[in-house]
Write an enzyme that holds these catalytic residues in place. Structure first.
Site, PDB file in Angstrom:
ATOM      1  N   ILE A   1      -2.342  -1.934  -6.902  1.00 51.08           N
ATOM      2  CA  ILE A   1      -2.556  -0.953  -7.970  1.00 51.08           C
ATOM      3  C   ILE A   1      -3.238   0.314  -7.477  1.00 51.08           C
ATOM      4  O   ILE A   1      -3.380   1.272  -8.257  1.00 51.08           O
ATOM      5  CB  ILE A   1      -3.384  -1.571  -9.112  1.00 51.08           C
ATOM      6  CG1 ILE A   1      -4.733  -2.066  -8.595  1.00 51.08           C
ATOM      7  CG2 ILE A   1      -2.617  -2.708  -9.760  1.00 51.08           C
ATOM      8  CD1 ILE A   1      -5.631  -2.624  -9.691  1.00 51.08           C
ATOM      9  N   GLY A   2      -3.636   0.372  -6.227  1.00 47.86           N
ATOM     10  CA  GLY A   2      -4.281   1.588  -5.740  1.00 47.86           C
ATOM     11  C   GLY A   2      -4.565   1.532  -4.253  1.00 47.86           C
ATOM     12  O   GLY A   2      -4.760   0.457  -3.678  1.00 47.86           O
ATOM     13  N   ARG A   3      -4.577   2.713  -3.655  1.00 50.70           N
ATOM     14  CA  ARG A   3      -4.924   2.864  -2.250  1.00 50.70           C
ATOM     15  C   ARG A   3      -5.868   4.043  -2.117  1.00 50.70           C
ATOM     16  O   ARG A   3      -5.741   5.032  -2.826  1.00 50.70           O
ATOM     17  CB  ARG A   3      -3.689   3.102  -1.378  1.00 50.70           C
ATOM     18  CG  ARG A   3      -2.820   1.888  -1.148  1.00 50.70           C
ATOM     19  CD  ARG A   3      -1.761   2.195  -0.103  1.00 50.70           C
ATOM     20  NE  ARG A   3      -0.944   1.037   0.223  1.00 50.70           N
ATOM     21  CZ  ARG A   3       0.204   0.748  -0.363  1.00 50.70           C
ATOM     22  NH1 ARG A   3       0.676   1.560  -1.322  1.00 50.70           N
ATOM     23  NH2 ARG A   3       0.885  -0.321  -0.009  1.00 50.70           N
ATOM     24  N   GLY A   4      -6.786   3.925  -1.200  1.00 52.84           N
ATOM     25  CA  GLY A   4      -7.738   5.000  -0.967  1.00 52.84           C
ATOM     26  C   GLY A   4      -8.187   5.020   0.472  1.00 52.84           C
ATOM     27  O   GLY A   4      -7.661   4.303   1.330  1.00 52.84           O
ATOM     28  N   SER A   5      -9.179   5.883   0.733  1.00 52.73           N
ATOM     29  CA  SER A   5      -9.700   5.986   2.091  1.00 52.73           C
ATOM     30  C   SER A   5     -10.481   4.739   2.493  1.00 52.73           C
ATOM     31  O   SER A   5     -10.578   4.414   3.677  1.00 52.73           O
ATOM     32  CB  SER A   5     -10.607   7.217   2.203  1.00 52.73           C
ATOM     33  OG  SER A   5     -11.680   7.127   1.271  1.00 52.73           O
TER      34      SER A   5
ATOM     35  N   GLU B   1      -7.569  -0.925  -0.083  1.00 54.46           N
ATOM     36  CA  GLU B   1      -6.524  -1.143  -1.071  1.00 54.46           C
ATOM     37  C   GLU B   1      -7.056  -2.013  -2.193  1.00 54.46           C
ATOM     38  O   GLU B   1      -7.922  -2.870  -1.983  1.00 54.46           O
ATOM     39  CB  GLU B   1      -5.306  -1.815  -0.427  1.00 54.46           C
ATOM     40  CG  GLU B   1      -4.632  -0.971   0.633  1.00 54.46           C
ATOM     41  CD  GLU B   1      -3.477  -1.704   1.289  1.00 54.46           C
ATOM     42  OE1 GLU B   1      -2.636  -1.016   1.906  1.00 54.46           O
ATOM     43  OE2 GLU B   1      -3.430  -2.948   1.190  1.00 54.46           O
ATOM     44  N   VAL B   2      -6.506  -1.792  -3.380  1.00 53.27           N
ATOM     45  CA  VAL B   2      -6.903  -2.546  -4.566  1.00 53.27           C
ATOM     46  C   VAL B   2      -5.696  -3.352  -5.020  1.00 53.27           C
ATOM     47  O   VAL B   2      -4.613  -2.795  -5.236  1.00 53.27           O
ATOM     48  CB  VAL B   2      -7.406  -1.618  -5.687  1.00 53.27           C
ATOM     49  CG1 VAL B   2      -7.886  -2.435  -6.879  1.00 53.27           C
ATOM     50  CG2 VAL B   2      -8.526  -0.720  -5.167  1.00 53.27           C
TER      51      VAL B   2
ATOM     52  N   LYS C   1     -10.690  -5.420  -4.366  1.00 42.23           N
ATOM     53  CA  LYS C   1     -10.679  -4.284  -3.453  1.00 42.23           C
ATOM     54  C   LYS C   1     -10.947  -4.790  -2.048  1.00 42.23           C
ATOM     55  O   LYS C   1     -11.952  -5.454  -1.797  1.00 42.23           O
ATOM     56  CB  LYS C   1     -11.736  -3.257  -3.868  1.00 42.23           C
ATOM     57  CG  LYS C   1     -11.708  -1.969  -3.059  1.00 42.23           C
ATOM     58  CD  LYS C   1     -12.723  -0.978  -3.607  1.00 42.23           C
ATOM     59  CE  LYS C   1     -12.678   0.331  -2.853  1.00 42.23           C
ATOM     60  NZ  LYS C   1     -13.672   1.306  -3.379  1.00 42.23           N
TER      61      LYS C   1
ATOM     62  N   ASP D   1     -19.292  10.496  -7.495  1.00 46.08           N
ATOM     63  CA  ASP D   1     -17.832  10.521  -7.322  1.00 46.08           C
ATOM     64  C   ASP D   1     -17.137  10.318  -8.672  1.00 46.08           C
ATOM     65  O   ASP D   1     -16.198   9.515  -8.789  1.00 46.08           O
ATOM     66  CB  ASP D   1     -17.389   9.446  -6.327  1.00 46.08           C
ATOM     67  CG  ASP D   1     -15.980   9.694  -5.795  1.00 46.08           C
ATOM     68  OD1 ASP D   1     -15.474  10.825  -5.962  1.00 46.08           O
ATOM     69  OD2 ASP D   1     -15.392   8.752  -5.227  1.00 46.08           O
TER      70      ASP D   1
END
Length: 656
Positions: free
Chosen positions: A113-117, A120-121, A136, A227
């Site tokens: 459902i999500g990727r970031g620095s 991954e989630v 996460k 943030d």
């Protein structure tokens, strides 16, 4: 006035009164790629940019990490992260002997459902309680002596729970990676705004109140989020906003967090953070930009003059069309360039517009929590009731199932035991074979030598029931015939023993036919009917050329024929007494018609060859009338019993 004073498309050059007139040249247009992009909405930006944009490639380390041969191998056992230090993590679904990780064994991954620095989630379902969670996973391995190794997990554990913060469950470390298990929401605010674009003002106020409550809860516990942006704000199925992603949270009580503070997203970053450190006012600024983006569908720039234009409060009026003055004033105060002029979270909660909506929002969230709790309670009660009923009624259902299975077996056994009635023998029935042999149908199917096919005459290889062929033919006169004829085999084997064999050899035991559907022509005489009409001397011998012996043989033939007639009558009587009214098979003659046709004379055989022969004069034969043909007696002479009975074995009356 000079013509070039109001001309904005050419360069104006000032010259003295005595200097000649200078021809103005048009201004060189600036390329589109180098122009400063003005503020625009997301819809306008989507119209200018292509629909599909390839994402930037991820950085992957192709070279593995080199380690010394003397280095100690690290333990891969999962460790639960707690405020008092790591502890051993246990689960009934985790097997240490398995090579898979704890996350792969205990959770069932549904989707990313999500990727970031940071990592991954995943949306994963836990096998322990069958509920969905957001897990996460960090991408890069954590350093052993890093100060921010468990920073996000510790922030989740330090912050007290709140209804507008994402709920934290547990965190563990395995193979130098950090796993954080949190509450799973329906979608993020960024996804919701990208679909809805400019949201109604009522929803803007609800989002504003929820986020303000979350920020106030953090600030009251000396925590700075640092943030706040739409990607880190999540919406539940009841449209309740929750603030998450505490990877950059700064605990003011911890000096290490203050020293290692990092900047958040530049789109929502306060201007003073560029030269200083985050404060409570920087969170208020990020919250103001987030509300501005949700209310106006503004495409927030990440740098350039447009970025400074927002910090200076130079936002065009067209973005505030349809927005109330109260909301606009609060947004302008929150994104003020001076941090001291921004209102605090406590001051915002005391604002009249927010205070009137704060109580109603709390009641709504409380009602939704009670509704979810009631639904979970009812589902648990329903599951326990179903389990109780299954335990109570399980023996009954098993007993009922056993009865049905036994009934099905009996029905299938009865259907399988139903023998096929040949088409050429319609007189046979289910009860007929039992009356003939006295043996049950189930036992009969194992020892019968017949193959009960549609053909009445079985193959010669299967005719083992009767004796060998007779050496002589038994001839009878026409006056000896009766309505019922003795049966014999339809093949070369005969059911009648010769006189010589019967006198010379002792009687052999008769094997009864024990198969349903035995044709009438294959019946075997029962021994009880042999001596019914008379007895004979077993020591008597018939001579071959003696006249006295011939008279004795004629008398013996007559007695044998009478015995056969009595046996046939007895068998027919048994057939009639045990007859079942069954529909005759197709393409066969009914038994009643066959019996009625036995008394009628046979049809004459037409010889068409006589028509081709030339008729000689004076030798013409009179034509025989049909009446004379019907009254013509049968041919005299000797005829074997087999040939006489073979004429009555057909299934229809017109067979020869």
């Amino acid at each position: 006035m000079d013509e070039t004073e109001n001309n904005t498309s050419i360069d104006s050059v000032e010259v003295g009164p005595s200097s000649p007139r200078v021809v103005a040249t048009p201004r060189i247009p600036i390329p589109v790629m180098m122009r400063e992009t003005p503020l625009s909405t997301k819809r306008e930006r989507q119209a200018l940019t292509p629909r599909f944009r390839r994402p930037a490639p991820r950085m992957i380390k192709t070279v593995p990490q080199t380690r010394s041969i003397w280095s100690v191998r690290k333990d891969t056992t999962p460790q639960l992260v707690t405020p008092h230090g790591p502890q051993e993590l246990e689960s009934p679904h985790y097997d240490r002997a398995n090579t898979q990780t704890f996350f792969e064994q205990v959770f069932q991954i549904d989707e990313i459902i999500g990727r970031g620095s940071f990592g991954e989630v995943f949306a994963a379902r836990c096998r322990e309680d069958s509920r969905l969670y957001a897990v996460k996973v960090s991408i890069a391995p954590m350093r052993q002596h890093s100060m921010s190794k468990y920073r996000e997990a510790e922030s989740h554990m330090i912050i007290p729970p709140h209804k507008n913060l994402v709920k934290f469950y547990r965190a563990w470390e395995e193979t130098d990676r950090l796993y954080i298990q949190t509450e799973l929401c329906e979608q993020s605010l960024q996804q919701y705004c990208s679909v809805q674009h400019a949201l109604p003002e009522n929803e803007i106020w609800n989002i504003f109140v929820d986020l303000l409550e979350a920020v106030h809860h953090l600030h009251s516990n000396d925590m700075i989020h640092d943030d706040i942006k739409p990607e880190n704000i999540f919406l539940t199925k009841h449209k309740i906003c929750k603030l998450g992603d505490f990877g950059l949270v700064i605990n003011l009580k911890n000096p290490n967090d203050v020293k290692s503070a990092e900047e958040g997203d530049s789109k929502y970053l306060a201007p003073e953070v560029l030269n200083g450190k985050p404060t409570f006012a920087s969170d208020i600024f990020s919250l103001g930009v987030t509300i501005l983006e949700a209310a106006t569908d503004l495409d927030v720039p990440s740098n350039g003059d447009a970025w400074h234009q927002i910090r200076n409060g130079q936002i065009p009026e067209r973005f505030f069309v349809g927005i109330s003055s109260d909301l606009r004033v609060l947004i302008e105060q929150m994104i003020n360039k001076e941090p001291m002029k921004r209102p605090t979270s406590d001051a915002l909660r005391k604002h009249l517009s927010i205070r009137t909506r704060l109580d109603s929002r709390r009641r709504y969230i409380l009602s939704m929590d009670m509704r979810d709790g009631f639904c979970n309670l009812m589902s648990s009660i329903l599951v326990w009731c179903m389990a109780f009923l299954s335990v109570v009624f399980h023996p009954v259902t098993r007993f009922h199932e056993a009865i049905n299975n036994r009934r099905s077996e009996l029905c299938a056994q009865f259907v399988n035991n139903q023998q096929h009635t040949p088409i050429q023998t319609p007189e046979t029935s289910k009860v007929y074979s039992e009356s003939l042999t006295g043996v049950a149908l189930r036992q009969a199917s194992q020892i019968s030598p017949f193959d009960f096919s549609d053909d009445e005459n079985p193959p010669h290889s299967q005719r083992r029931l009767f004796t060998g062929p007779v050496s002589r033919r038994l001839n009878f006169d026409d006056e000896m015939e009766d309505e019922e004829q003795a049966t014999c085999s339809s093949s070369n084997s005969s059911a009648i023993e010769t006189a010589e064999d019967s006198l010379s050899s002792p009687k052999k035991p008769v094997i009864p036919v024990t198969r349903q559907g035995t044709p009438k022509s294959a019946r075997r005489l029962i021994p009880s009917y042999r001596n019914r009409s008379g007895s004979r001397d077993p020591t008597h011998h018939a001579g071959a050329g003696d006249s006295m012996n011939s008279s004795i043989l004629d008398q013996e033939r007559t007695d044998r024929y009478l015995r056969m007639r009595l046996a046939e009558q007895q068998l027919d009587w048994n057939d009639h007494s045990n007859m079942i009214d069954e529909a005759p098979p197709p393409m066969s003659c009914p038994p009643r018609i066959r019996r009625s046709l036995r008394d009628m004379p046979r049809m004459p055989v037409l010889n068409f060859n006589l028509l081709d022969e030339p008729i000689k004069k004076g030798k013409e034969k009179p034509v025989v009338e049909p009446a004379e043909l019907r009254q013509r007696p049968m041919r005299n002479g000797l005829k074997s019993l087999r040939s006489r009975m073979a004429s009555f074995q057909g299934s229809s009356g017109d067979e020869n």
